[in-house]
Design a protein around this motif. Structure first.
Motif, PDB file in Angstrom:
ATOM      1  N   HIS A 248       0.831  -1.206   0.000  1.00 16.19           N
ATOM      2  CA  HIS A 248       0.000   0.000   0.000  1.00 16.19           C
ATOM      3  C   HIS A 248       0.866   1.256   0.000  1.00 16.19           C
ATOM      4  N   ALA A 249       1.886   1.254   0.827  1.00 14.44           N
ATOM      5  CA  ALA A 249       2.761   2.428   0.899  1.00 14.44           C
ATOM      6  C   ALA A 249       3.484   2.658  -0.417  1.00 14.44           C
ATOM      7  N   HIS A 250       3.972   1.570  -1.026  1.00 14.29           N
ATOM      8  CA  HIS A 250       4.729   1.702  -2.272  1.00 14.29           C
ATOM      9  C   HIS A 250       3.838   2.187  -3.415  1.00 14.29           C
ATOM     10  N   VAL A 251       2.692   1.538  -3.593  1.00 14.51           N
ATOM     11  CA  VAL A 251       1.809   1.904  -4.702  1.00 14.51           C
ATOM     12  C   VAL A 251       1.216   3.288  -4.481  1.00 14.51           C
ATOM     13  N   SER A 252       0.887   3.628  -3.251  1.00 14.16           N
ATOM     14  CA  SER A 252       0.369   4.973  -2.968  1.00 14.16           C
ATOM     15  C   SER A 252       1.379   6.036  -3.372  1.00 14.16           C
ATOM     16  N   GLY A 253       2.648   5.772  -3.087  1.00 17.82           N
ATOM     17  CA  GLY A 253       3.686   6.727  -3.469  1.00 17.82           C
ATOM     18  C   GLY A 253       3.811   6.878  -4.965  1.00 17.82           C
ATOM     19  N   LEU A 254       3.665   5.782  -5.699  1.00 16.28           N
ATOM     20  CA  LEU A 254       3.755   5.845  -7.157  1.00 16.28           C
ATOM     21  C   LEU A 254       2.552   6.560  -7.752  1.00 16.28           C
ATOM     22  N   VAL A 255       1.367   6.274  -7.223  1.00 13.80           N
ATOM     23  CA  VAL A 255       0.156   6.889  -7.756  1.00 13.80           C
ATOM     24  C   VAL A 255       0.146   8.378  -7.481  1.00 13.80           C
ATOM     25  N   ALA A 256       0.628   8.777  -6.309  1.00 13.67           N
ATOM     26  CA  ALA A 256       0.598  10.178  -5.934  1.00 13.67           C
ATOM     27  C   ALA A 256       1.708  10.996  -6.585  1.00 13.67           C
ATOM     28  N   ALA A 257       2.732  10.308  -7.111  1.00 12.16           N
ATOM     29  CA  ALA A 257       3.893  11.022  -7.681  1.00 12.16           C
ATOM     30  C   ALA A 257       3.518  11.798  -8.941  1.00 12.16           C
TER      31      ALA A 257
END
Length: 257
Positions: A248-257
């Motif tokens: 969740h943390a990894h994908v959230s960071g990619l989506v928000a980037a």
């Protein structure tokens, strides 16, 4: 605000069987917005009460049984009770059907027939792949692309990105070709060695997740709803909830980037 991500509950199937409500609470605490049940007829009223209380939304239940149900009504009623507007067939079509064009036509016909019942219930039908829909290639196109050509226009795909890659697809390029046909992504990670290899937290394997998510965004016109990433780990050699939190943390960071 954190991006809205989903989780396929097959990931935590053993924990769900032991304590459904506590498991859903842990999913909510990680920060997920959506859940995908894999058996929508298992106490849909009680399930809906719990997810509503936790601020979760049922986005796209999986219901393989729709393929062969004599009366799909109770299954689709359960999906509606859960609050979902989509239902997904995750398997059930023989792998060998994807090895010939005639077989793909049979798969198309089966899914389009199911879609008629789904439409009558005011829902949308989707199909979720494994690797066997990608291994056969016809003049440079994967079998699932031929399947997509024949499906009714309102039938969407939930592209399992890991299985697509295991089947030989260049996933970012594939998503570009499929365009609006893809409404949901199953995002997982692992070694891509064979179908039985345990998965790992997204970002800790070999999948090009950043490129995949960017391709999904690029294939979606601004006026269309965004493609929703759904985390799924079919098996995991580490603690599942730790892996889900890291994913969740990894994908959230990619989506928000």
């Amino acid at each position: 605000m954190a991006p809205a991500l989903g989780v396929q509950l097959y990931t935590v199937r053993e924990a769900l069987a032991a304590d459904r409500d506590a498991t859903l609470r842990r999913i909510a605490d990680i920060g997920f917005s959506y859940v995908e049940p894999f058996d929508p007829t298992d106490d849909p009223e009680g399930f809906r009460r719990v997810v509503d209380d936790l601020g979760l939304r049922v986005i796209s239940p999986h219901a393989r049984v729709l393929l062969d149900a004599e009366d799909p009504g109770p299954i689709l009623d359960a999906v509606a009770t859960l609050g979902a507007d989509r239902v997904i067939i995750p398997a059930g079509i023989p792998a060998e059907d994807f090895t010939t064009e005639d077989g793909i036509e049979r798969a198309v016909d089966r899914l389009n027939i199911v879609n008629q019942d789904v439409q009558r219930h005011g829902l949308s039908l989707g199909y979720h792949n494994h690797w066997w829909e990608f291994e056969p290639v016809f003049e440079g196109r994967h079998a699932i692309e031929l399947l997509a050509d024949g499906l009714a226009p309102d039938v969407f795909l939930e592209v399992d990105t890991y299985w697509a890659a295991l089947g030989g697809a260049d996933v970012p390029a594939l998503l570009g070709r499929l365009g609006l046909r893809t409404e949901l992504l199953h995002v997982k990670d692992g070694p891509l060695t064979d179908s039985d290899a345990p998965h790992v937290a997204v970002g800790e394997g070999v999948m090009p997740t950043r490129e995949i998510l960017a391709a999904a965004v690029a294939a979606t016109p601004p006026q269309a709803p965004p493609v929703i990433p759904v985390i799924e780990l079919d098996s995991c050699a580490t603690d599942l909830f730790d892996a889900l939190a890291a994913s969740h943390a990894h994908v959230s960071g990619l989506v928000a980037a």
